[in-house]
Structure formats: structure tokens, C-alpha cells
Design a protein around this motif. Structure first.
Motif, PDB file in Angstrom:
ATOM      1  N   VAL A  35      59.093  43.754  49.173  1.00 38.12           N
ATOM      2  CA  VAL A  35      58.390  44.543  48.402  1.00 38.12           C
ATOM      3  C   VAL A  35      57.208  43.510  47.944  1.00 38.12           C
ATOM      4  O   VAL A  35      56.598  42.895  47.359  1.00 38.12           O
ATOM      5  CB  VAL A  35      58.984  44.234  47.203  1.00 38.12           C
ATOM      6  CG1 VAL A  35      58.806  45.132  45.840  1.00 38.12           C
ATOM      7  CG2 VAL A  35      60.796  45.090  47.476  1.00 38.12           C
ATOM      8  N   ASP A  36      55.714  44.521  47.432  1.00 36.71           N
ATOM      9  CA  ASP A  36      54.891  44.736  46.965  1.00 36.71           C
ATOM     10  C   ASP A  36      54.723  44.932  45.582  1.00 36.71           C
ATOM     11  O   ASP A  36      54.166  45.781  45.254  1.00 36.71           O
ATOM     12  CB  ASP A  36      53.810  44.654  48.171  1.00 36.71           C
ATOM     13  CG  ASP A  36      52.008  44.866  47.091  1.00 36.71           C
ATOM     14  OD1 ASP A  36      51.663  44.250  46.250  1.00 36.71           O
ATOM     15  OD2 ASP A  36      51.392  44.957  48.405  1.00 36.71           O
ATOM     16  N   HIS A  37      54.779  43.825  44.616  1.00 37.85           N
ATOM     17  CA  HIS A  37      55.120  43.943  43.137  1.00 37.85           C
ATOM     18  C   HIS A  37      53.067  44.743  42.439  1.00 37.85           C
ATOM     19  O   HIS A  37      53.647  44.722  41.546  1.00 37.85           O
ATOM     20  CB  HIS A  37      55.746  43.034  42.418  1.00 37.85           C
ATOM     21  CG  HIS A  37      56.893  43.020  43.386  1.00 37.85           C
ATOM     22  ND1 HIS A  37      58.594  43.538  42.179  1.00 37.85           N
ATOM     23  CD2 HIS A  37      57.724  41.680  43.658  1.00 37.85           C
ATOM     24  CE1 HIS A  37      58.960  42.430  43.068  1.00 37.85           C
ATOM     25  NE2 HIS A  37      59.227  41.746  43.829  1.00 37.85           N
ATOM     26  N   GLY A  38      52.091  44.188  43.261  1.00 38.03           N
ATOM     27  CA  GLY A  38      51.142  44.322  43.252  1.00 38.03           C
ATOM     28  C   GLY A  38      50.658  43.118  42.061  1.00 38.03           C
ATOM     29  O   GLY A  38      51.066  42.233  42.337  1.00 38.03           O
ATOM     30  N   VAL A  39      49.374  43.525  41.536  1.00 41.03           N
ATOM     31  CA  VAL A  39      48.451  42.586  41.617  1.00 41.03           C
ATOM     32  C   VAL A  39      48.299  42.695  39.624  1.00 41.03           C
ATOM     33  O   VAL A  39      48.078  43.749  38.943  1.00 41.03           O
ATOM     34  CB  VAL A  39      46.542  42.951  41.706  1.00 41.03           C
ATOM     35  CG1 VAL A  39      45.972  42.380  41.423  1.00 41.03           C
ATOM     36  CG2 VAL A  39      46.891  42.967  43.083  1.00 41.03           C
ATOM     37  N   PHE A  40      48.829  41.233  39.030  1.00 36.54           N
ATOM     38  CA  PHE A  40      48.569  41.278  37.998  1.00 36.54           C
ATOM     39  C   PHE A  40      47.394  40.489  37.177  1.00 36.54           C
ATOM     40  O   PHE A  40      47.140  39.900  38.302  1.00 36.54           O
ATOM     41  CB  PHE A  40      50.042  40.286  37.641  1.00 36.54           C
ATOM     42  CG  PHE A  40      51.118  41.266  37.473  1.00 36.54           C
ATOM     43  CD1 PHE A  40      51.870  41.672  37.015  1.00 36.54           C
ATOM     44  CD2 PHE A  40      51.323  41.368  39.581  1.00 36.54           C
ATOM     45  CE1 PHE A  40      53.490  41.942  37.632  1.00 36.54           C
ATOM     46  CE2 PHE A  40      52.987  41.638  39.776  1.00 36.54           C
ATOM     47  CZ  PHE A  40      53.172  42.420  38.240  1.00 36.54           C
ATOM     48  N   ASN A  41      47.052  40.761  36.161  1.00 34.47           N
ATOM     49  CA  ASN A  41      45.061  40.648  35.652  1.00 34.47           C
ATOM     50  C   ASN A  41      45.575  39.143  34.462  1.00 34.47           C
ATOM     51  O   ASN A  41      47.157  39.233  34.489  1.00 34.47           O
ATOM     52  CB  ASN A  41      44.455  41.348  35.004  1.00 34.47           C
ATOM     53  CG  ASN A  41      45.550  42.232  34.355  1.00 34.47           C
ATOM     54  OD1 ASN A  41      45.920  42.299  33.133  1.00 34.47           O
ATOM     55  ND2 ASN A  41      44.657  43.617  33.659  1.00 34.47           N
ATOM     56  N   LEU A  42      45.083  38.915  34.023  1.00 37.84           N
ATOM     57  CA  LEU A  42      45.578  37.568  32.377  1.00 37.84           C
ATOM     58  C   LEU A  42      46.141  38.971  31.637  1.00 37.84           C
ATOM     59  O   LEU A  42      47.456  38.280  30.686  1.00 37.84           O
ATOM     60  CB  LEU A  42      44.385  37.785  31.669  1.00 37.84           C
ATOM     61  CG  LEU A  42      44.211  36.787  30.485  1.00 37.84           C
ATOM     62  CD1 LEU A  42      44.845  34.745  31.058  1.00 37.84           C
ATOM     63  CD2 LEU A  42      43.187  36.018  30.597  1.00 37.84           C
ATOM     64  N   ALA A  43      45.856  39.799  31.353  1.00 36.00           N
ATOM     65  CA  ALA A  43      46.620  40.617  30.683  1.00 36.00           C
ATOM     66  C   ALA A  43      48.151  41.233  30.650  1.00 36.00           C
ATOM     67  O   ALA A  43      49.336  41.056  30.013  1.00 36.00           O
ATOM     68  CB  ALA A  43      46.026  41.976  30.049  1.00 36.00           C
ATOM     69  N   GLN A  44      48.506  40.767  32.251  1.00 43.84           N
ATOM     70  CA  GLN A  44      49.266  41.623  32.902  1.00 43.84           C
ATOM     71  C   GLN A  44      50.498  40.118  32.992  1.00 43.84           C
ATOM     72  O   GLN A  44      52.237  40.225  33.361  1.00 43.84           O
ATOM     73  CB  GLN A  44      49.123  42.563  33.900  1.00 43.84           C
ATOM     74  CG  GLN A  44      48.799  43.951  33.081  1.00 43.84           C
ATOM     75  CD  GLN A  44      48.833  44.154  34.635  1.00 43.84           C
ATOM     76  OE1 GLN A  44      47.996  43.187  35.845  1.00 43.84           O
ATOM     77  NE2 GLN A  44      49.096  45.345  34.542  1.00 43.84           N
ATOM     78  N   ARG A  45      50.276  38.758  32.545  1.00 43.89           N
ATOM     79  CA  ARG A  45      50.955  38.036  33.041  1.00 43.89           C
ATOM     80  C   ARG A  45      51.912  37.205  32.063  1.00 43.89           C
ATOM     81  O   ARG A  45      53.365  37.420  32.787  1.00 43.89           O
ATOM     82  CB  ARG A  45      49.797  36.838  32.847  1.00 43.89           C
ATOM     83  CG  ARG A  45      48.966  36.424  33.999  1.00 43.89           C
ATOM     84  CD  ARG A  45      47.708  35.026  33.786  1.00 43.89           C
ATOM     85  NE  ARG A  45      47.191  35.589  34.911  1.00 43.89           N
ATOM     86  CZ  ARG A  45      45.846  34.009  34.317  1.00 43.89           C
ATOM     87  NH1 ARG A  45      46.041  33.549  34.120  1.00 43.89           N
ATOM     88  NH2 ARG A  45      45.500  34.119  35.997  1.00 43.89           N
ATOM     89  N   PRO A  46      52.748  38.056  30.823  1.00 47.83           N
ATOM     90  CA  PRO A  46      53.736  37.974  30.498  1.00 47.83           C
ATOM     91  C   PRO A  46      54.780  38.464  31.190  1.00 47.83           C
ATOM     92  O   PRO A  46      55.593  38.343  31.441  1.00 47.83           O
ATOM     93  CB  PRO A  46      53.734  38.412  29.288  1.00 47.83           C
ATOM     94  CG  PRO A  46      51.651  37.872  28.707  1.00 47.83           C
ATOM     95  CD  PRO A  46      51.381  38.066  29.754  1.00 47.83           C
ATOM     96  N   ALA A  47      53.779  39.689  31.512  1.00 48.01           N
ATOM     97  CA  ALA A  47      54.919  41.163  32.388  1.00 48.01           C
ATOM     98  C   ALA A  47      55.535  40.250  33.466  1.00 48.01           C
ATOM     99  O   ALA A  47      56.398  39.971  34.585  1.00 48.01           O
ATOM    100  CB  ALA A  47      54.189  42.153  32.316  1.00 48.01           C
ATOM    101  N   LEU A  48      54.589  39.844  34.460  1.00 51.21           N
ATOM    102  CA  LEU A  48      55.049  38.565  35.456  1.00 51.21           C
ATOM    103  C   LEU A  48      55.806  38.178  35.566  1.00 51.21           C
ATOM    104  O   LEU A  48      56.708  37.339  36.262  1.00 51.21           O
ATOM    105  CB  LEU A  48      53.538  38.375  36.431  1.00 51.21           C
ATOM    106  CG  LEU A  48      53.341  37.294  37.381  1.00 51.21           C
ATOM    107  CD1 LEU A  48      54.453  38.384  38.280  1.00 51.21           C
ATOM    108  CD2 LEU A  48      52.000  37.470  38.122  1.00 51.21           C
TER     109      LEU A  48
END
Length: 406
Positions: free
Chosen positions: A279-292
Motif C-alpha cells: 500500500v503506497d499511501h502517497g507523499v505527505f508535506n508539512l501541512a499534511q503531517r497531522p493526518a499522516l
């Protein structure tokens, strides 16, 4: 299902609200989060009882040793963080009532009603206000620094990993800075032609991650051979599934890594799906870190170990030729899906020479060390780097800030 305790007096109003709150948690999270809260029931005599699906002997917080208490509170805080993030997300979706119900659960643990069941935290009477602790009580609250509660070997590994990541990621910028003419004091010139390095993380979510970090290869073999008959040796089963579990350690470690990651670095994450396509969950940037981080906490260990396929998936998503890249793998053993991970690593080294793989061995065995050896990476385990990491922790911050001109 077992009963942990019961209230002395008759049950009172509010049982339905408590049950509904547990239902909200269960809807959004795996059992490990919802099982923090004992299930309220009304007994035959009308008294409220507190039940749990956790198996093992319940022990009150005060009966535990200092190390066990710290580990239990660490797991409690993980569950609390997940609830905080879910409450915020529900509020953003317009589900204010559910968000409010969850927020009432957030706060310091009521230690008089906190149990350990096989190393997992369990709260009873959680629908009631926590008792006020007199000022003369031991200052338990002052131990809430999260890093104190991590497994003892995790801090030095993370510190050394942060240092090496800072050196690796910052080297192109630092090299240019060292060879350039200074313009004026405190000035910094960023070169737009220098691309930031790529970072991918592979997290082992195989069934063996349900085991204790102290479990051996022989324990793993016994566990899978007796999955259909766990009662064959309950003492052995309890020993190899006691906290800290490999999955919990990996989640803590990866969450801390996300929190410490430089703002300019984006992170891709790949997890197992048995021996099927990873499962490739994709790339997470700084703003998306809480969701990560929320997604990491919701992962469940199950099924086979597709180590080779996951490594290939992560490498395939990266350049590794014209651009630097690092893969960090949190694993606990060798490939279990019929592939040769050492051959995969050797091929990556040939075809993507600027891509290296660092290995964090959750189980402390050497079955997958060839991945790091082939790609010029490093292997981290419970038995190395402890003194070096402490000494270099401050230096890693200096290198990171200098390299990025922050």
C-alpha cells in the motif's frame, strides 16, 4: 470479555451516552484505541460494572513498577493524541456533538482508575470527573515529557537517525555554502537548481509485529504454528505478546520521526498488505503531517511480510540517479513472501546509486541487514549508537539549521 471492577452503589444515568462515545471511537479507530476505555454495563443487582475485551490479569497503576508505569502512560498518551486529532477532524466536518463527546475524554489519566492489562492501559469510571490529587501526592504529572516514556533504546536511535538525516539531506546545501564566497554576515543564498532529497518510509505491518520486541525467532515460529491453538501454552503466549509490542514501538518511533522531520522534506509512506501489492499511501508535506500521524496510529499488524515488494515499491517512486534519496525501513525480519530482498537491494544499488536505505530493526535480528549493506545505508538496533547519539543530538540541530539557512 472479562469484568474488571464494579461500582459500590447502584447504576445512575448516563450509561447510554458512555456507550455511544465508545461507539464513536470504535467507528474511526482500531480496537487498540477503543480498548483504552472499559465498557460500562449494568449488573444484575443494578450496580454499574466495567468490562474489557483485553485478556490478562488487570493490575492497578499503583501496583506497577516505575518502568511499567512509564510505558503504560506512554501508551495512554498515544491513545489520547489519536482522540485529539479525531475530535478536531470531526469538528471540521461539522460533527460538533461527536467531537464534544471525545473532547470530554481528553486529559491526564485518573491514576486511581487506570489499569494495566497485559501491558495495555485500561480506564474504568472514565465517564466521571477525575479525582483531585492533593498537592502532597507524588508529582506524577511532571513526568509527562513524552520522550521519557519511550522504550529505552528508542531515544538514541532517533537522535542518531535525525543526525544522519540532517547530514544527508543538508549536504548539497552545506557543500555549496562551504565553497562559496560569503556575501555579508548572516546572509544566505539558496540555489534553486538544488533539488531537495526524497524520503520514503517502509513500515512493516506484518503479523509478527504483534509480538513483543523481546520475542525471538523461535518465539515467532511457535506463535504462527499455534495461532489456531493459543491455549497450548498460555504462559509462553503471554511472554511473547507483552509490551512493548513491535508495532507500538514502530509507531512511536515513526511518529517521533515525523514530528522531528525538517519542514522542507516531504515523506512518502509504504506499508504491507500481506503478500499482495504493498500500500503506497502517497507523499505527505508539512501541512499534511497531522493526518499522516493519525494514519500511522491507525495501522494494524496482520498477515505476511512483503519486504521485497515494499522496498521495490518505495524505490520505484524515487529518482536515485539525478537526485538523492533515502528510504527508512522499520522491519522485524526477512521477506516472508518468497522473494530475495538481498537481490532486490543489490539491483537498487546498481540502478539507483544515489538512493540508500537505512534499516531500523525492531526485532534486533540481522535477517534483513543486507538491504542497508548493499545500498550504503546503516542498520540501527537496540544494541548500538546509544552514547554517540546523545553527544551528537545538539549538533544535528545546528547542521540542519545551517544547511537550510533558517
Amino acid at each position: 470479555m472479562q469484568r474488571v471492577t464494579r461500582d459500590a452503589g447502584p447504576d445512575h444515568d448516563g450509561l447510554a451516552a458512555l456507550v455511544q462515545t465508545v461507539a464513536i471511537i470504535t467507528k474511526h479507530f482500531p480496537p487498540s484505541v477503543a480498548q483504552l476505555y472499559a465498557l460500562p454495563r449494568t449488573g444484575k443487582d443494578g450496580a454499574r460494572e466495567w468490562w474489557t475485551e483485553l485478556e490478562g490479569q488487570p493490575r492497578l497503576f499503583g501496583e506497577l513498577g516505575a518502568e511499567q508505569q512509564a510505558t503504560l502512560l506512554s501508551l495512554y498518551e498515544q491513545r489520547q493524541d489519536a482522540l485529539r486529532q479525531l475530535a478536531s477532524e470531526l469538528e471540521n466536518r461539522g460533527q460538533a456533538s461527536d467531537a464534544s463527546a471525545l473532547r470530554r475524554l481528553i486529559g491526564p489519566a485518573d491514576l486511581n482508575n487506570l489499569y494495566s492489562v497485559n501491558g495495555y492501559p485500561l480506564l474504568v469510571r472514565w465517564g466521571e470527573p477525575a479525582a483531585v490529587v492533593p498537592p502532597a501526592a507524588p508529582p506524577v504529572a511532571r513526568t509527562r515529557r513524552r520522550w521519557i516514556w519511550l522504550p529505552w533504546f528508542l531515544l538514541p536511535l532517533l537522535a542518531l537517525l535525525a543526525l544522519l538525516a540532517a547530514l544527508w539531506f543538508g549536504w548539497p546545501y552545506l557543500q555549496r555554502w562551504l565553497h562559496s564566497e560569503p556575501a555579508k554576515p548572516f546572509a544566505c543564498v539558496k540555489d534553486p537548481q538544488v533539488q531537495p532529497p526524497q524520503l520514503s518510509v517502509v513500515l512493516d505491518t506484518s503479523g509478527s509485529m504483534q509480538l513483543s520486541v523481546d520475542a525471538t525467532l523461535e518465539d515467532e515460529k511457535w506463535f504462527f504454528e499455534n495461532q489456531d491453538n493459543p491455549a497450548r501454552d498460555l504462559e509462553h503466549l503471554a511472554r511473547i505478546t507483552r509490551a512493548p509490542l513491535r508495532m507500538e514501538v514502530a509507531k512511536q518511533s515513526l511518529t517521533q520521526m515525523v514530528n522531528d522531520l525538517h519542514p522542507a522534506i516531504d515523506m512518502r509512506i509504504v506499508t504491507f498488505d500481506g503478500c499482495r501489492t504493498p500500500v503506497d499511501h502517497g507523499v505527505f508535506n508539512l501541512a499534511q503531517r497531522p493526518a499522516l500521524i493519525q494514519g500511522i496510529q491507525g495501522l494494524v499488524a496482520n498477515d505476511g511480510t512483503a519486504l521485497s515488494a515494499s522496498l521495490e515499491a518505495a524505490a520505484h517512486s524515487m529518482d536515485g540517479r539525478e537526485r538523492d534519496g533515502v528510504i527508512v525501513m522499520f522491519v522485524d525480519g526477512a521477506d516472508g513472501c518468497g522473494q530475495n530482498v538481498c537481490e532486490v537491494a543489490q539491483r537498487i544499488a546498481r540502478e539507483q546509486p544515489r538512493l540508500k536505505v537505512n534499516l531500523i530493526n525492531i526485532s534486533n535480528n540481522s535477517l534483513a541487514d543486507c538491504i542497508a549493506d548493499s545500498t550504503g545505508g546503516r542498520v540501527y538496533s537496540a544494541n548500538n549508537a546509544s552514547q554517540l547519539a546523545v553527544a551528537l543530538e545538539g549538533a544535528s540541530q545546528d547542521v540542519s539549521s545551517t544547511a537550510t539557512c533558517d
